[in-house]
Design a protein around this motif. Structure first.
Motif, short mmCIF file in Angstrom:
data_model
loop_
_atom_site.label_atom_id
_atom_site.label_comp_id
_atom_site.label_asym_id
_atom_site.label_seq_id
_atom_site.Cartn_x
_atom_site.Cartn_y
_atom_site.Cartn_z
N GLU A 105 2.50 1.87 -3.41
CA GLU A 105 1.52 2.32 -4.39
C GLU A 105 1.16 3.79 -4.18
OE1 GLU A 105 -2.62 0.66 -6.43
OE2 GLU A 105 -1.97 -0.08 -4.47
N GLN A 106 0.97 4.19 -2.91
CA GLN A 106 0.53 5.55 -2.62
C GLN A 106 1.66 6.56 -2.58
OE1 GLN A 106 -2.05 5.90 0.78
NE2 GLN A 106 -3.39 4.21 0.13
N LYS A 136 0.84 -1.21 0.00
CA LYS A 136 0.00 0.00 0.00
C LYS A 136 0.87 1.25 0.00
CE LYS A 136 -3.87 2.03 2.58
NZ LYS A 136 -4.80 1.81 3.74
N LYS A 149 3.49 -0.21 -6.95
CA LYS A 149 3.43 -1.23 -5.91
C LYS A 149 4.50 -2.31 -6.10
CE LYS A 149 -0.16 -3.99 -8.23
NZ LYS A 149 -1.54 -4.55 -8.08
#
Length: 210
Positions: free
Chosen positions: A55-56, A52, A61
């Motif tokens: 990805e953010q 996570k 990711k």
């Protein structure tokens, strides 16, 4: 004769007290197995958080970078024979200190992300935020440290669990946004690897109680 019976009675009382304060091998093994299970579940949580986070914060990711290190994180490479010769106390004390180092690093990163969310007025109606996920990992690490501290207190009654100081949050003006984001990845990457090693330690300690 009466004196002999009194002496025998006192001896039985002393032996009973010693036995009551000495954890049985079965109890010790059960505690180590509990710590092993918690370590595995914590590692799963860290792996999910890492995906996570990448990805953010990094936009990918599948991002990987093994070349960067953080100097204040525990070393992951250990000589096998040195590891094998560690006493149970040394093994547990090292685990406590290492987990505390990761906890402090996570705390700094969590507070940084919380500050960024407030500045950007970020709100997520559904799901948990990265700071919340990091806090969950911190709770797991704190539980693990409590379990380790309990085992250490069995070995040495003089051992007292240290209090948690407020982690310093040094400002690094030369650090870019990208470097700051990669820093969080490195913490989670190394914590994932470290928890694998820690699980091995708990299995080894449990095997010695047979």
């Amino acid at each position: 004769m009466t004196l002999c019976w009194r002496a025998l009675f006192l001896l039985c009382c002393v032996l009973s007290c010693v036995q009551s304060f000495s954890p049985s091998p079965v109890l010790q093994r059960s505690k180590y197995n509990d710590s092993f299970s918690l370590t595995r579940s914590t590692r799963t949580r860290v792996q999910q958080l890492q995906k996570k986070y990448k990805e953010q914060q990094l936009g990918n990711k599948h991002f990987e970078d093994r070349s960067r290190q953080l100097n204040d994180l525990p070393l992951l490479s250990t000589d096998f024979y040195t590891w094998l010769k560690l006493t149970d106390w040394e093994r547990l004390h090292s685990a406590f200190v290492d987990m505390r180092a990761y906890w402090n690093r996570l705390d700094r990163k969590r507070k940084q992300l919380e500050g960024e969310e407030k500045e950007q007025m970020v709100s997520r109606a559904v799901g948990t935020t990265l700071p919340q996920n990091i806090r969950h990992v911190q709770h797991d690490l704190r539980d693990l440290m409590s379990q380790v501290s309990s085992q250490m207190s069995y070995m040495r009654s003089s051992w007292t669990k240290p209090t948690f100081p407020t982690p310093l949050n040094p400002q690094n003006g030369s650090q870019t946004v990208w470097d700051s984001s990669v820093e969080g990845y490195i913490i989670l990457r190394d914590l994932d690897l470290y928890l694998t090693r820690l699980a091995r330690d708990f299995l080894f300690l449990a095997s010695k109680t047979h």
